[in-house]
Write an enzyme that holds these catalytic residues in place. Structure first.
Site, mmCIF file in Angstrom:
data_model
loop_
_atom_site.group_PDB
_atom_site.id
_atom_site.type_symbol
_atom_site.label_atom_id
_atom_site.label_comp_id
_atom_site.label_asym_id
_atom_site.label_seq_id
_atom_site.Cartn_x
_atom_site.Cartn_y
_atom_site.Cartn_z
ATOM 1 N N ARG A 96 52.678 -23.414 22.306
ATOM 2 C CA ARG A 96 52.505 -22.989 20.910
ATOM 3 C C ARG A 96 53.850 -22.711 20.248
ATOM 4 O O ARG A 96 54.054 -23.023 19.069
ATOM 5 C CB ARG A 96 51.582 -21.772 20.831
ATOM 6 N N GLU A 133 40.369 -14.272 10.215
ATOM 7 C CA GLU A 133 40.734 -13.519 11.425
ATOM 8 C C GLU A 133 41.171 -12.130 10.998
ATOM 9 O O GLU A 133 41.100 -11.799 9.817
ATOM 10 C CB GLU A 133 41.859 -14.250 12.167
ATOM 11 N N LYS A 150 53.138 -19.558 14.224
ATOM 12 C CA LYS A 150 53.426 -18.143 14.481
ATOM 13 C C LYS A 150 54.876 -17.910 14.051
ATOM 14 O O LYS A 150 55.802 -17.956 14.858
ATOM 15 C CB LYS A 150 53.185 -17.820 15.962
#
Ligand code: PXG
Length: 285
Positions: free
Chosen positions: A50, A182, A149
């Site tokens: 990721r 989320e 992220k």
């Protein structure tokens, strides 16, 4: 404490970056938050994958290979004799001139901090968390994809402040279409009539590594899992709700906007999945 910086382990006082680093000036960089359990770095390969995908999405070339980064994480954990804790792996764009141009920057900084984390008080793992819906919506995926992220967490921080103001440690974020996305640092699941449901990745979420691990555990346990579009109505009328994250692990959510979810206590499927996740972290699954 020894901090990994660009290939060296240095005392934390010496672990410093330039005030001209675009990570500081613009939030231009990427990171991962990873757990260590029993001396083993948990799901490291997935975090490394990721990290490199986030970096690629923002056109940041990480100087080291994924294999070298994996070794650097392990080395930092060993140097700090960390058996249970938390790793913050940060890549900044590096120092540059005062301007957005990435071509005017050089030397991305690789920083690895091995420390401890406790996100929520222990008693809330028994009792569950209260949530409110934040008015701040999750970043529009075509503005800044929530799948990256990045070091720019203001979107989440603004929603988190709304939660804190309302005496809630987490806040629910909707997406630009008004669907459930989320929470500020956690993914969300509900249980309805025995089926586990969570927003699909095209709901504009960070695809959590804990989320994916819990989906696998649930399927192994014979549960039906659906990655779907969820509305706030679905949450209000759900039987159970819980959150997942590397820091949070699995934690029940017992109310939303003052409305109890289910009977207002952590439900049986939540408790079972929490146990299964704990087993996985201890290497017993
Ligand atoms: N959504 C968001 C927006 C996150 O930031 C998650 C979901 C869960 O993803 P993982 O891959 O961890 O299951 C996150 C991750 C912290 C902290 O310092 C936050 C996260 C992870 C680790 C530490 O608050 N959030």
């Amino acid at each position: 404490m020894k901090i990994y910086m660009n290939g060296n382990l240095v005392p934390k006082e010496q672990a410093v970056v330039s005030v001209f680093d675009h990570g500081l000036l613009y939030g231009d960089g990427v990171f991962e938050g990873i757990r260590v359990y029993g001396g083993k770095v948990f799901l490291l390969d997935q975090h490394i994958t990721r990290l490199y995908e986030s970096a690629r999405a923002i056109r940041l070339d990480i100087p080291n290979s994924p294999e070298e980064m994996t070794a650097a994480v392990e080395q930092t954990v060993a140097a700090n004799q960390l058996t249970d804790g938390y790793i913050r792996l940060v890549i900044t764009r590096g120092a540059g001139s005062l301007g957005l141009d990435i071509q005017q920057t050089s030397n991305p900084q690789t920083i690895i901090i091995a420390d401890t984390i406790s996100l929520y008080p222990q008693e809330l793992y028994e009792k569950g968390l209260k949530l409110i819906t934040a008015s701040t919506i999750r970043n529009h995926p075509q503005a800044l994809s929530p799948q990256i992220k990045s070091l720019n967490y203001l979107n989440n921080i603004l929603a988190k402040i709304e939660g804190t103001d309302a005496d809630c440690l987490e806040a629910l974020m909707m997406n630009h279409k008004g669907e459930v996305a989320e929470c500020t640092g956690d993914n969300i699941f509900i249980v309805k009539n025995g089926i586990l449901k969570t927003p699909s990745t095209d709901s504009g979420i960070l695809e959590g590594i804990t989320r994916n691990a819990v989906i696998s555990l649930a399927r192994q346990a014979g549960l039906t899992v659906e990655e779907v579009t969820l509305t706030r109505h679905d949450l209000y009328v759900s039987d159970e709700c819980f959150l997942t994250g590397s820091a949070a692990e699995v934690i029940a959510a017992i109310s939303l906007d003052g409305r109890p979810i289910g009977n207002g206590t952590p439900g049986p499927i939540t408790k079972d999945l929490k146990k299964r996740y704990e087993k996985l972290t201890q290497g017993k699954s």
